[in-house]
Scaffold this active site. Sequence first.
Site, PDB file in Angstrom:
ATOM      1  N   SER A  37       0.830  -1.199   0.000  1.00 57.66           N
ATOM      2  CA  SER A  37       0.000   0.000   0.000  1.00 57.66           C
ATOM      3  C   SER A  37       0.871   1.258   0.000  1.00 57.66           C
ATOM      4  CB  SER A  37      -0.966  -0.047   1.195  1.00 57.66           C
ATOM      5  OG  SER A  37      -1.973   0.926   1.089  1.00 57.66           O
ATOM      6  N   ASP A 157      -5.943  -3.221  -2.616  1.00 57.46           N
ATOM      7  CA  ASP A 157      -4.856  -2.997  -1.670  1.00 57.46           C
ATOM      8  C   ASP A 157      -4.184  -4.309  -1.235  1.00 57.46           C
ATOM      9  OD1 ASP A 157      -3.540  -2.508   0.958  1.00 57.46           O
ATOM     10  OD2 ASP A 157      -4.424  -0.513   0.755  1.00 57.46           O
TER      11      ASP A 157
END
Length: 277
Positions: A37, A157
């Site tokens: 991320s 993500d």
Amino acid sequence: MAGVLFEGGSFRAVFSCGVMDALLEKEIYFPYCIGVSAGAADAASYISKQKGRNIRVFEKYRNDKRYVGKRNLIRQKSIFGIQFVFRDIPNKIDLFDMKTFSEYSGKFLITTTDAVTGKVKYFTQKDVDHNFDTICASCALPVAFPAIEVQGRKYYDGGLSNPIPIDKVLADGNDRALMVLTQPKGFQKECKRSDRTVARIIRHKYPMIAKALCERYKKYNESVKACEQLEKEGKGIIIRPDHALNSYEEDVSVLRQTYEEGYQKTIDQIDRIQKIL
């Protein structure tokens, strides 16, 4: 071989930016780097050796509505301005050094989650182009972002499938690691009400992502234990903040303080880091 791992956490990762800049200042370049991320997005500037770039962007644009704002939801279905953050800034405003990035002789892994299967997918620096779709995908939290298409498939993500990929670091042949976390010691992740709410919203379109949202806390907590065990064995170093950070911190002075904390903690450990490298 030694690797470096960067956890995500939206603006908590400004702590990691301080770590990265301390490493760059001391000319410490790991031959293996993996990020999740925001940890992957920020680590790109470590790989491109652009000391100061991350904190400069945060301080200048954190409260720019083009960066974060509800208006982005209407145009881009994302609270973060995908065009502004991942394309305009690196290509037009604060130029990203793609040449140095692409010449990195080590291995850089970007952690994402397949939107259909819910399984982890790793991209390398070779998969990064000027659109930065792979890095955008690693940051794409459901509802806050749409699923991002990369090479014909959609991804979310990386923190959903492998929030702290120490298992990947070890599986790839690294026996030592610098592990940069963005939560303080003792933190235990839980499945929050907001996770369950988002899971209900997306479960019909992406049922495996909904499942991953509600179960990621287990993998997270297991991974933290694995990191701590590696450190106990003298094979790793954990650098993390002393207190809880706000994932969506708006006060740029606090962001600067957090960055400085990461920087100083790394400088204090620089001899140990050089030994494991």
